[in-house]
Design a protein around this motif. Structure first.
Motif, PDB file in Angstrom:
ATOM      1  N   GLU A 107       0.829  -1.203   0.000  1.00 17.71           N
ATOM      2  CA  GLU A 107       0.000   0.000   0.000  1.00 17.71           C
ATOM      3  C   GLU A 107       0.865   1.255   0.000  1.00 17.71           C
ATOM      4  OE1 GLU A 107      -2.747  -0.152   3.249  1.00 17.71           O
ATOM      5  OE2 GLU A 107      -3.405  -2.202   2.766  1.00 17.71           O
ATOM      6  N   ALA A 108       1.958   1.211   0.722  1.00 22.37           N
ATOM      7  CA  ALA A 108       2.840   2.374   0.796  1.00 22.37           C
ATOM      8  C   ALA A 108       3.437   2.701  -0.575  1.00 22.37           C
ATOM      9  CB  ALA A 108       3.945   2.120   1.809  1.00 22.37           C
ATOM     10  N   PHE A 109       3.861   1.688  -1.298  1.00 19.71           N
ATOM     11  CA  PHE A 109       4.423   1.918  -2.619  1.00 19.71           C
ATOM     12  C   PHE A 109       3.356   2.361  -3.625  1.00 19.71           C
ATOM     13  CE2 PHE A 109       7.669  -1.401  -1.259  1.00 19.71           C
ATOM     14  CZ  PHE A 109       8.663  -0.465  -1.011  1.00 19.71           C
ATOM     15  N   ALA A 110       2.162   1.851  -3.477  1.00 18.83           N
ATOM     16  CA  ALA A 110       1.116   2.098  -4.466  1.00 18.83           C
ATOM     17  C   ALA A 110       0.784   3.574  -4.616  1.00 18.83           C
ATOM     18  CB  ALA A 110      -0.144   1.315  -4.092  1.00 18.83           C
ATOM     19  N   LEU A 111       1.016   4.379  -3.576  1.00 17.14           N
ATOM     20  CA  LEU A 111       0.653   5.802  -3.678  1.00 17.14           C
ATOM     21  C   LEU A 111       1.468   6.514  -4.756  1.00 17.14           C
ATOM     22  CD1 LEU A 111       2.785   8.102  -2.285  1.00 17.14           C
ATOM     23  CD2 LEU A 111       2.231   6.759  -0.275  1.00 17.14           C
ATOM     24  N   ALA A 112       2.610   5.945  -5.150  1.00 19.56           N
ATOM     25  CA  ALA A 112       3.449   6.571  -6.166  1.00 19.56           C
ATOM     26  C   ALA A 112       3.185   6.040  -7.573  1.00 19.56           C
ATOM     27  CB  ALA A 112       4.917   6.361  -5.820  1.00 19.56           C
ATOM     28  N   ALA A 113       2.324   5.035  -7.691  1.00 18.48           N
ATOM     29  CA  ALA A 113       2.160   4.347  -8.974  1.00 18.48           C
ATOM     30  C   ALA A 113       1.720   5.280 -10.094  1.00 18.48           C
ATOM     31  CB  ALA A 113       1.172   3.193  -8.827  1.00 18.48           C
ATOM     32  N   GLY A 114       0.818   6.202  -9.799  1.00 19.89           N
ATOM     33  CA  GLY A 114       0.279   7.067 -10.846  1.00 19.89           C
ATOM     34  C   GLY A 114       0.915   8.439 -10.919  1.00 19.89           C
ATOM     35  N   VAL A 115       2.048   8.632 -10.270  1.00 18.87           N
ATOM     36  CA  VAL A 115       2.709   9.949 -10.247  1.00 18.87           C
ATOM     37  C   VAL A 115       3.885   9.915 -11.216  1.00 18.87           C
ATOM     38  CG1 VAL A 115       3.828  11.684  -8.803  1.00 18.87           C
ATOM     39  CG2 VAL A 115       2.064  10.193  -7.818  1.00 18.87           C
ATOM     40  N   PRO A 116       3.792  10.618 -12.342  1.00 18.61           N
ATOM     41  CA  PRO A 116       4.848  10.504 -13.356  1.00 18.61           C
ATOM     42  C   PRO A 116       6.201  11.005 -12.900  1.00 18.61           C
ATOM     43  CG  PRO A 116       3.262  12.229 -13.938  1.00 18.61           C
ATOM     44  CD  PRO A 116       2.672  11.469 -12.797  1.00 18.61           C
ATOM     45  N   GLN A 117       6.221  11.937 -11.947  1.00 21.78           N
ATOM     46  CA  GLN A 117       7.519  12.453 -11.479  1.00 21.78           C
ATOM     47  C   GLN A 117       8.300  11.414 -10.677  1.00 21.78           C
ATOM     48  OE1 GLN A 117       4.651  14.091 -11.193  1.00 21.78           O
ATOM     49  NE2 GLN A 117       4.914  16.079 -12.184  1.00 21.78           N
ATOM     50  N   VAL A 118       7.619  10.413 -10.124  1.00 23.74           N
ATOM     51  CA  VAL A 118       8.305   9.357  -9.367  1.00 23.74           C
ATOM     52  C   VAL A 118       8.902   8.359 -10.359  1.00 23.74           C
ATOM     53  CG1 VAL A 118       8.097   7.532  -7.654  1.00 23.74           C
ATOM     54  CG2 VAL A 118       6.751   9.624  -7.403  1.00 23.74           C
ATOM     55  N   ILE A 119      10.237   8.334 -10.427  1.00 20.74           N
ATOM     56  CA  ILE A 119      10.877   7.442 -11.403  1.00 20.74           C
ATOM     57  C   ILE A 119      11.279   6.105 -10.788  1.00 20.74           C
ATOM     58  CG2 ILE A 119      11.694   9.389 -12.767  1.00 20.74           C
ATOM     59  CD1 ILE A 119      14.531   8.791 -11.663  1.00 20.74           C
ATOM     60  N   ALA A 120      11.246   6.006  -9.451  1.00 22.60           N
ATOM     61  CA  ALA A 120      11.585   4.740  -8.781  1.00 22.60           C
ATOM     62  C   ALA A 120      11.047   4.772  -7.360  1.00 22.60           C
ATOM     63  CB  ALA A 120      13.097   4.511  -8.762  1.00 22.60           C
ATOM     64  N   THR A 121      10.732   3.603  -6.835  1.00 24.56           N
ATOM     65  CA  THR A 121      10.328   3.465  -5.437  1.00 24.56           C
ATOM     66  C   THR A 121      11.115   2.312  -4.821  1.00 24.56           C
ATOM     67  OG1 THR A 121       8.537   1.941  -6.022  1.00 24.56           O
ATOM     68  CG2 THR A 121       7.968   4.280  -5.834  1.00 24.56           C
ATOM     69  N   ALA A 130       3.732  -3.230  -7.043  1.00 27.88           N
ATOM     70  CA  ALA A 130       2.762  -2.178  -6.725  1.00 27.88           C
ATOM     71  C   ALA A 130       2.823  -1.006  -7.682  1.00 27.88           C
ATOM     72  CB  ALA A 130       2.996  -1.683  -5.298  1.00 27.88           C
ATOM     73  N   THR A 131       3.987  -0.753  -8.287  1.00 28.10           N
ATOM     74  CA  THR A 131       4.135   0.467  -9.081  1.00 28.10           C
ATOM     75  C   THR A 131       4.455   0.221 -10.551  1.00 28.10           C
ATOM     76  OG1 THR A 131       6.521   0.696  -8.683  1.00 28.10           O
ATOM     77  CG2 THR A 131       5.025   1.635  -7.032  1.00 28.10           C
ATOM     78  N   GLY A 132       5.075  -0.913 -10.867  1.00 29.86           N
ATOM     79  CA  GLY A 132       5.531  -1.133 -12.231  1.00 29.86           C
ATOM     80  C   GLY A 132       6.707  -0.246 -12.602  1.00 29.86           C
ATOM     81  N   LYS A 133       7.308   0.425 -11.625  1.00 32.32           N
ATOM     82  CA  LYS A 133       8.437   1.317 -11.862  1.00 32.32           C
ATOM     83  C   LYS A 133       9.741   0.623 -11.458  1.00 32.32           C
ATOM     84  CE  LYS A 133       5.674   5.452 -10.637  1.00 32.32           C
ATOM     85  NZ  LYS A 133       5.794   6.305 -11.841  1.00 32.32           N
ATOM     86  N   PRO A 134      10.882   1.170 -11.905  1.00 34.37           N
ATOM     87  CA  PRO A 134      12.150   0.661 -11.385  1.00 34.37           C
ATOM     88  C   PRO A 134      12.188   0.787  -9.865  1.00 34.37           C
ATOM     89  CG  PRO A 134      12.519   2.104 -13.269  1.00 34.37           C
ATOM     90  CD  PRO A 134      11.068   2.233 -12.908  1.00 34.37           C
ATOM     91  N   VAL A 135      12.999  -0.057  -9.247  1.00 39.19           N
ATOM     92  CA  VAL A 135      13.059  -0.089  -7.780  1.00 39.19           C
ATOM     93  C   VAL A 135      14.424   0.401  -7.323  1.00 39.19           C
ATOM     94  CG1 VAL A 135      12.880  -1.552  -5.732  1.00 39.19           C
ATOM     95  CG2 VAL A 135      11.412  -1.981  -7.710  1.00 39.19           C
ATOM     96  N   VAL A 136      14.427   1.162  -6.223  1.00 41.66           N
ATOM     97  CA  VAL A 136      15.652   1.636  -5.603  1.00 41.66           C
ATOM     98  C   VAL A 136      15.886   0.849  -4.315  1.00 41.66           C
ATOM     99  CG1 VAL A 136      14.393   3.525  -4.468  1.00 41.66           C
ATOM    100  CG2 VAL A 136      16.866   3.655  -4.674  1.00 41.66           C
ATOM    101  N   ALA A 137      17.123   0.439  -4.092  1.00 44.00           N
ATOM    102  CA  ALA A 137      17.453  -0.338  -2.894  1.00 44.00           C
ATOM    103  C   ALA A 137      18.852   0.041  -2.427  1.00 44.00           C
ATOM    104  CB  ALA A 137      17.390  -1.833  -3.183  1.00 44.00           C
ATOM    105  N   TYR A 138      18.929   0.676  -1.255  1.00 38.80           N
ATOM    106  CA  TYR A 138      20.239   0.973  -0.673  1.00 38.80           C
ATOM    107  C   TYR A 138      20.157   0.860   0.844  1.00 38.80           C
ATOM    108  CZ  TYR A 138      18.476   5.917  -0.815  1.00 38.80           C
ATOM    109  OH  TYR A 138      17.735   7.074  -0.727  1.00 38.80           O
ATOM    110  N   PRO A 139      20.263  -0.383   1.323  1.00 36.59           N
ATOM    111  CA  PRO A 139      20.177  -0.648   2.764  1.00 36.59           C
ATOM    112  C   PRO A 139      21.436  -0.202   3.494  1.00 36.59           C
ATOM    113  CG  PRO A 139      20.790  -2.638   1.617  1.00 36.59           C
ATOM    114  CD  PRO A 139      20.512  -1.609   0.545  1.00 36.59           C
ATOM    115  N   ASN A 140      21.311  -0.151   4.826  1.00 39.51           N
ATOM    116  CA  ASN A 140      22.509   0.110   5.625  1.00 39.51           C
ATOM    117  C   ASN A 140      23.329  -1.172   5.767  1.00 39.51           C
ATOM    118  OD1 ASN A 140      21.290  -1.392   7.730  1.00 39.51           O
ATOM    119  ND2 ASN A 140      20.288   0.433   8.525  1.00 39.51           N
ATOM    120  N   SER A 141      24.351  -1.128   6.588  1.00 44.73           N
ATOM    121  CA  SER A 141      25.284  -2.254   6.693  1.00 44.73           C
ATOM    122  C   SER A 141      24.691  -3.483   7.364  1.00 44.73           C
ATOM    123  CB  SER A 141      26.518  -1.824   7.489  1.00 44.73           C
ATOM    124  OG  SER A 141      26.150  -1.572   8.842  1.00 44.73           O
TER     125      SER A 141
END
Length: 301
Positions: A202-216, A236-247
């Protein structure tokens, strides 16, 4: 130079690692509540050097030292609004300076203006809890001035990062869309929920229809939480995904130190890419050596 969105359609792109640990490794004390943002005023050259270290390590995107920077936060340290605006602009110009100084193998390089959550300005671990008891209008009032100044400084995009709950994400995505600058949205998570307990799908889905969001996606979370979160973001979005966890270590807000053992490993990124991750890097406690290993892994077929 192609847009970052175009680059992501072609394959993975490497983000930098933790700015704070690179500055600490250079001998800087980041123990006060301004954290890395203090050096925008006190030692800007150190910030540029840290960005350059990550470009040299193989990152194609660096995040500015604006995560903890805010008008109220600087005001508590006696810094007036006009100077705060200049420091926010400087965060972008320092990343640009590092990009201009980079002398390694030629590749496109981008600058993402870091936009942290309201809780980051409190320096009490609130960004890992969310639910501050503030209305959406109050959150807009806090975030809008700094987003406007950062946008004017000319970054390639916003990195809306370490967001702990959906309510604040909605505010930030809406503001960035109004400013018409590309952005990525990344949550800090616990398992398959935001830190505030909302389901990630649900959290990711809020960005699905926003064209300015290029990744979630996710950042400043445990590495073991990344694969499931990446799959949920992609679905949820069909967009590229960003992933940068901590150590993999855990931040103790009361003691203001990291505890536990590191579990982040560059080899893990292959599974993230398979699940849909396209913007990949590290967050707190992941330094240039880790990013160099990640870049080599991504470059290997």
């Amino acid at each position: 130079m192609p847009s970052l969105e175009t680059a992501l359609s072609r394959g993975p792109v490497v983000i930098d690692g933790g700015l704070s640990n690179q500055l600490e490794a250079a001998g800087h004390d980041l123990s006060d509540e301004l954290w890395t943002a203090r050096l925008l005023r006190d030692d800007p050259e150190a910030v540029a050097d840290a960005h350059l270290a990550y470009f040299t390590a193989g990152a194609s995107v660096v995040l500015t030292a604006s995560y903890q920077a805010s008008f109220p936060g600087f005001a508590r340290h006696g810094i007036p609004a006009g100077e705060t605006a200049n420091l926010l602009r400087r965060s972008v110009s320092l990343a640009r300076t590092a990009r201009d100084r980079y002398a390694g193998p030629e590749r496109p390089l981008w600058i993402a203006a870091s936009v942290g959550p309201y809780g980051a300005s409190l320096a009490d671990g609130s960004e890992y809890r969310g639910r501050y008891g503030l209305s959406a209008s109050r959150l807009r009032e806090f975030h809008r001035p700094r987003l406007e100044v950062l946008a004017e400084a000319g970054p390639d995009l916003f990195a809306v990062e370490t967001i702990p709950d959906v309510e604040e994400a909605e505010v930030l995505v809406g503001l960035a869309a109004e400013l018409d600058l590309p952005l990525w949205l990344s949550y800090t998570v616990a398992g398959t929920s935001t830190r505030a307990g909302q389901p990630l799908g649900e959290a990711f889905a809020l960005a699905a229809g926003v064209p300015q969001v290029i990744a979630t996606g996710v950042n400043c979370s445990a590495p073991e939480d990344v694969p499931a979160a990446v799959a949920l973001a992609a679905a949820a979005t069909g967009k590229p995904v960003v992933a940068y966890p901590n150590s993999g270590e855990v931040w103790d807000a009361a003691a203001r130190r990291w505890t536990g053992r590191a579990s982040w490993a560059p080899a893990e990124v292959r599974s993230w890419v398979a699940a849909g991750a396209r913007l990949i890097g590290g967050c707190c406690r992941v330094g240039p050596a880790g990013i160099a290993g990640l870049a080599a892994t991504v470059a290997t077929p």
